[in-house]
Design a protein around this motif. Structure first.
Motif, PDB file in Angstrom:
ATOM      1  N   VAL A 172     -19.340  21.565  29.496  1.00 28.15           N
ATOM      2  CA  VAL A 172     -18.134  21.458  28.667  1.00 28.15           C
ATOM      3  C   VAL A 172     -18.540  20.702  27.406  1.00 28.15           C
ATOM      4  CG1 VAL A 172     -15.819  20.449  28.527  1.00 28.15           C
ATOM      5  CG2 VAL A 172     -16.594  21.479  30.666  1.00 28.15           C
ATOM      6  N   PHE A 173     -18.217  21.232  26.232  1.00 28.17           N
ATOM      7  CA  PHE A 173     -18.607  20.506  25.027  1.00 28.17           C
ATOM      8  C   PHE A 173     -17.657  20.758  23.871  1.00 28.17           C
ATOM      9  CE2 PHE A 173     -20.332  23.320  21.757  1.00 28.17           C
ATOM     10  CZ  PHE A 173     -20.450  24.514  22.451  1.00 28.17           C
ATOM     11  N   THR A 174     -17.784  19.873  22.888  1.00 28.46           N
ATOM     12  CA  THR A 174     -17.065  20.062  21.634  1.00 28.46           C
ATOM     13  C   THR A 174     -18.021  19.788  20.487  1.00 28.46           C
ATOM     14  OG1 THR A 174     -15.197  19.410  20.271  1.00 28.46           O
ATOM     15  CG2 THR A 174     -16.202  17.640  21.537  1.00 28.46           C
ATOM     16  N   SER A 175     -17.848  20.560  19.417  1.00 25.60           N
ATOM     17  CA  SER A 175     -18.575  20.194  18.193  1.00 25.60           C
ATOM     18  C   SER A 175     -17.526  19.964  17.091  1.00 25.60           C
ATOM     19  CB  SER A 175     -19.596  21.267  17.810  1.00 25.60           C
ATOM     20  OG  SER A 175     -18.982  22.532  17.786  1.00 25.60           O
ATOM     21  N   GLY A 176     -16.354  19.541  17.521  1.00 18.01           N
ATOM     22  CA  GLY A 176     -15.286  19.215  16.574  1.00 18.01           C
ATOM     23  C   GLY A 176     -14.380  20.398  16.291  1.00 18.01           C
ATOM     24  N   ASP A 177     -14.541  21.444  17.101  1.00 15.46           N
ATOM     25  CA  ASP A 177     -13.769  22.658  16.880  1.00 15.46           C
ATOM     26  C   ASP A 177     -13.186  23.088  18.227  1.00 15.46           C
ATOM     27  OD1 ASP A 177     -12.839  25.053  15.934  1.00 15.46           O
ATOM     28  OD2 ASP A 177     -14.767  26.074  16.052  1.00 15.46           O
ATOM     29  N   GLY A 178     -12.495  22.165  18.888  1.00 13.08           N
ATOM     30  CA  GLY A 178     -11.943  22.446  20.209  1.00 13.08           C
ATOM     31  C   GLY A 178     -12.978  22.186  21.297  1.00 13.08           C
ATOM     32  N   VAL A 179     -12.519  22.342  22.529  1.00 16.95           N
ATOM     33  CA  VAL A 179     -13.372  22.064  23.691  1.00 16.95           C
ATOM     34  C   VAL A 179     -13.551  23.359  24.475  1.00 16.95           C
ATOM     35  CG1 VAL A 179     -13.576  20.687  25.799  1.00 16.95           C
ATOM     36  CG2 VAL A 179     -12.430  19.730  23.798  1.00 16.95           C
TER      37      VAL A 179
END
Ligand code: AFP
Length: 342
Positions: A172-179
């Motif tokens: 699970v990750f985010t790069s600042g554009d949702g998860v």
């Protein structure tokens, strides 16, 4: 046939939308994904091969090192150092910043990770996880690496995520554009998009805390717990208590079902006057994910992502989860502070 997007495809698609993207982030992510697969293989074999139990060493946190912890740490350091895009790494298991050797290609990214969180659950076959936080170097790449490059506020994270080794392995990750959540399909060896754009319910119904330590908490934390257990709260009934003791698993469940995770200050243990969890490798990445999913994270007084770290292994009280639930905690702490300042 259903449309199946792999994690690499997903990152490549998103990279195209970022002007000036160079593919460095994708390379870093590929090494993380490979490490996750190698660690999954070891986790699923635990019990069959000699990887359970302790190594006999004690880590920087003063905790006995488990063999699987040490294995995950070594895999991550080895693989990530070869991504060619990092200048430094930091691990929960290592006292100091790990600089990428000059013999290897380097770049501007920095990664901080907890290789295997929830170690006390390893030997009993309960969920464990890897947590990571990705930053970009701020100092001149030609000069020496500065400690301020690693000690950045959580709000400066470029990306953050976790890998949960559970009934299936999930990234699970985010790069600042949702998860976004990806599940490892062991038959093809790929992480496939299974949970696009995760949103945490605004109102939770679960509280997660090690209630055994309640007598060692401050008054505000006790008040907060009381609220979640009271029939007079926003739900008009007590929340359910759920606590696994693996941050990744507890946060993951609350992210999907809604709820609040708490690891408050522990006034009994001189090692934990500001809680147990580490700001840079545990709280910051989880706070980034939860905020990106619509939730909140605070230490009671400050937004977690706004805290300036003063050292690598700094610990902070941590309240993280559904918007309404964390606001209740914030309000309790704020009211008490206002009373004291009068
Ligand atoms: P371990 O890795 O030592 O088991 O610690 C796990 C952890 O850092 C985090 O994953 C849990 O939420 C928390 O500590 C559990 O701590 P308590 O055992 O004090 O409840």
């Amino acid at each position: 046939m259903p449309q199946q997007v792999t994690v690499t495809e997903h990152i490549l698609l998103h990279q195209k939308m970022v002007p000036g993207a160079t593919g460095q982030f994708t390379r870093l992510f590929n090494e993380l994904v490979l490490s996750a697969k190698i660690i999954t293989r070891a986790v699923t074999k635990a019990g069959l091969v000699d990887i359970l139990g302790f190594t006999g060493d004690v880590n920087i946190q003063g905790e006995e090192v488990k063999k699987l912890d040490d294995y995950a740490n070594r895999i991550l350091i080895h693989r990530l150092a070869r991504s060619g895009v990092l200048c430094a790494m930091a691990s929960e298991e290592n006292a100091d910043i790990i600089e990428v050797p000059e013999s290897l290609p380097r770049g501007d990214y920095i990664i901080i990770f907890d290789p295997l969180d929830g170690s006390s659950n390893i030997d009993v076959n309960v969920n464990i996880g890897t947590i990571f936080s990705i930053l970009k170097r701020k100092s001149d790449p030609q000069g020496p690496l500065m400690s301020s490059d690693v000690l950045q506020k959580g709000s400066e994270q470029v990306a953050a995520g976790y890998i949960l080794y559970g009934s299936s392995t999930m990234l699970v990750f985010t790069s600042g554009d949702g998860v976004h959540g990806f599940t490892l399909d062991p038959s093809v060896g790929e992480f496939l998009l299974s949970h696009p754009n995760i949103r945490i319910p605004e109102q939770g119904k679960i509280y997660s805390v090690n209630e055994g330590y309640e007598r060692y908490w401050d008054r505000d934390t006790k008040k907060a717990l009381d609220y979640f257990k009271s029939p007079k709260n926003a739900l008009h009934k007590p929340y359910s208590g759920r606590y696994i003791g693996s941050l990744v698993a507890d946060i993951h469940r609350n992210l999907l079902y809604g709820g609040i995770f708490m690891y408050p200050a522990d006034l009994r243990d001189p090692k934990k006057p500001t809680g147990k969890l580490r700001l840079t490798c545990e709280c910051n990445p989880m706070a980034f994910i939860v905020e990106q999913a619509g939730g909140l994270a605070t230490d009671g007084a400050n937004r977690i992502l706004d805290i300036e770290p003063d050292h690598l292994h700094q610990r902070v009280p941590f309240f993280c989860g559904s918007l309404n639930d964390v606001r209740v905690v914030q309000d309790i702490f704020n009211a008490e502070r206002r009373k004291k300042s009068r």
